[in-house]
Write an enzyme that holds these catalytic residues in place. Sequence first.
Site, PDB file in Angstrom:
ATOM      1  N   ASP A 226       0.828  -1.214   0.000  1.00  0.00           N
ATOM      2  CA  ASP A 226       0.000   0.000   0.000  1.00  0.00           C
ATOM      3  C   ASP A 226       0.860   1.260   0.000  1.00  0.00           C
ATOM      4  OD1 ASP A 226      -2.234  -1.550  -0.026  1.00  0.00           O
ATOM      5  OD2 ASP A 226      -2.725  -1.288   2.089  1.00  0.00           O
ATOM      6  N   GLY A 227       2.035   1.196   0.636  1.00  0.00           N
ATOM      7  CA  GLY A 227       2.921   2.360   0.633  1.00  0.00           C
ATOM      8  C   GLY A 227       3.363   2.743  -0.763  1.00  0.00           C
ATOM      9  N   ASN A 305      -4.499   8.473   2.269  1.00  0.00           N
ATOM     10  CA  ASN A 305      -4.924   7.795   3.494  1.00  0.00           C
ATOM     11  C   ASN A 305      -5.424   8.768   4.545  1.00  0.00           C
ATOM     12  OD1 ASN A 305      -4.746   5.122   2.844  1.00  0.00           O
ATOM     13  ND2 ASN A 305      -2.938   4.683   4.067  1.00  0.00           N
ATOM     14  N   ASP A 335      -3.715  12.743  22.542  1.00  0.00           N
ATOM     15  CA  ASP A 335      -2.482  12.595  21.774  1.00  0.00           C
ATOM     16  C   ASP A 335      -2.590  13.198  20.381  1.00  0.00           C
ATOM     17  OD1 ASP A 335      -1.128  11.400  23.787  1.00  0.00           O
ATOM     18  OD2 ASP A 335      -1.214   9.363  22.994  1.00  0.00           O
TER      19      ASP A 335
END
Length: 461
Positions: A226-227, A305, A335
């Site tokens: 996917d990267g 994404n 966070d």
Amino acid sequence: MRTVAKALRQVAEGKAAAQAEAAEWKRKYELETAQKQQTRIKDCGTCTDDNLGKMTSQLSLEAPASDQTGCCGNHGICSHEVLQDEVPGPNPRPSLSMVGRKASFRLSWGCNGNKNGQHKHDFVSFEKGDITTAERSSKQILLKWESRPQTVLFITKPNSNSVRVLCAEMVRWLKEHKNINVFVEPWVSKELLTDDSNHTVQTWDNDDDKKMLHKKVDLIVTLGGDGTVLWAASLFKGPVPPVVAFAMGSLGFMTPFPSEQYRGCLDNVLKGPFSITLRNRLQCHVIRDAAKDEIVTEEPILVLNEVTIDRGISSYLTYLECYCDSSFVTCVQGDGLIISTTSGSTAYSLAAGGSMVHPQVPGILFTPICPHSLSFRPLILPEYVTLRIQVPYNSRGHAWASFDGKDRKQLAPGDALICSISPWPVPTACLVDSTTDFLRSIHEGLHWNLRKTQTLDGPRD
């Protein structure tokens, strides 16, 4: 607020410009279709008046009236609305290399993955004051080439011997058996020349050439995970050609094609028609408080994404004010926050407790990261909204924004991030259809709801 208002205006103007550009391409396409049809009628010297009438009627059906969205048909999308084609003129821009005109194609709505061209319409019935949905379409999207693809761009995962060997084999097969022009990244070109001096591939030399890729490339082939698909999408700041993603990575939510069957897969894609998934991208603008009334002179950032706003190395909670269009949403104390596309719902958003969403569902995911609250649940917002995430002046520390895990930027108190859906999606080819590929990916990649089956032994009703 004046700066934010100017940013929102720029986002709206960008969407309007994209729609106007799509409408202009539609007009040119209709004119070209009409000219071809008229030429066909002239060449048919023995046609009767009835036949001419039928051909004229067919012409009117092939060139439907435009609508506000720039669509060239009630249930189809022209390639010019997804990919920006090159228009011949007296002074055309020099090409990257000797590459022919881009292949054109048409997208159509299929019914449950059916590739026979049949479709259903979405419409709402108003009768006696009642609103009812009379019929729904499966919205499976089919791509059919209207001219033969001529140029393929390869994007490969680096530092992988198996990928390098397969890339060389696929390039050789496409050139020898399909007569396809091949583009690769500059570093891949050097590797191919090192391995085999007979490889004649094309590449680009500078950023200006890279910006023109969408006018030359008909198809993108990715070899990796996917990267690699994310990296391929990042090369295109506007229209993106269809992507055929072969699985050679760890997890493959967007890579449905098996690499060992590449000949049959590419043969089917080059012939068409085939199902695709239109994956929306987020368009992000960073606004600096120091810029006062001017938007920071950075190009908008496109992400496939998600964009993540977190506290970085700071020990303090992230403090963010969130707005949806002109409405206040909430203050985030924790966070951080993830603004995700539906394609990114199986990535960082999933790890932070967000829902998995079918990639063709039109929406934006709003997922907090470890919020210091018991009632802060993730949201899914409609795709047409514009989100503004701002670091308030009374924040104890800075925030950091990252875009698909890259291009990390610091946000100081007073800075803001504007996010909306980009007008240019990423069309990825499906092995079967969009829904089947999505379910297969969560079954195989995440072992979703995998449980040992209950036995028949034991008490019964």
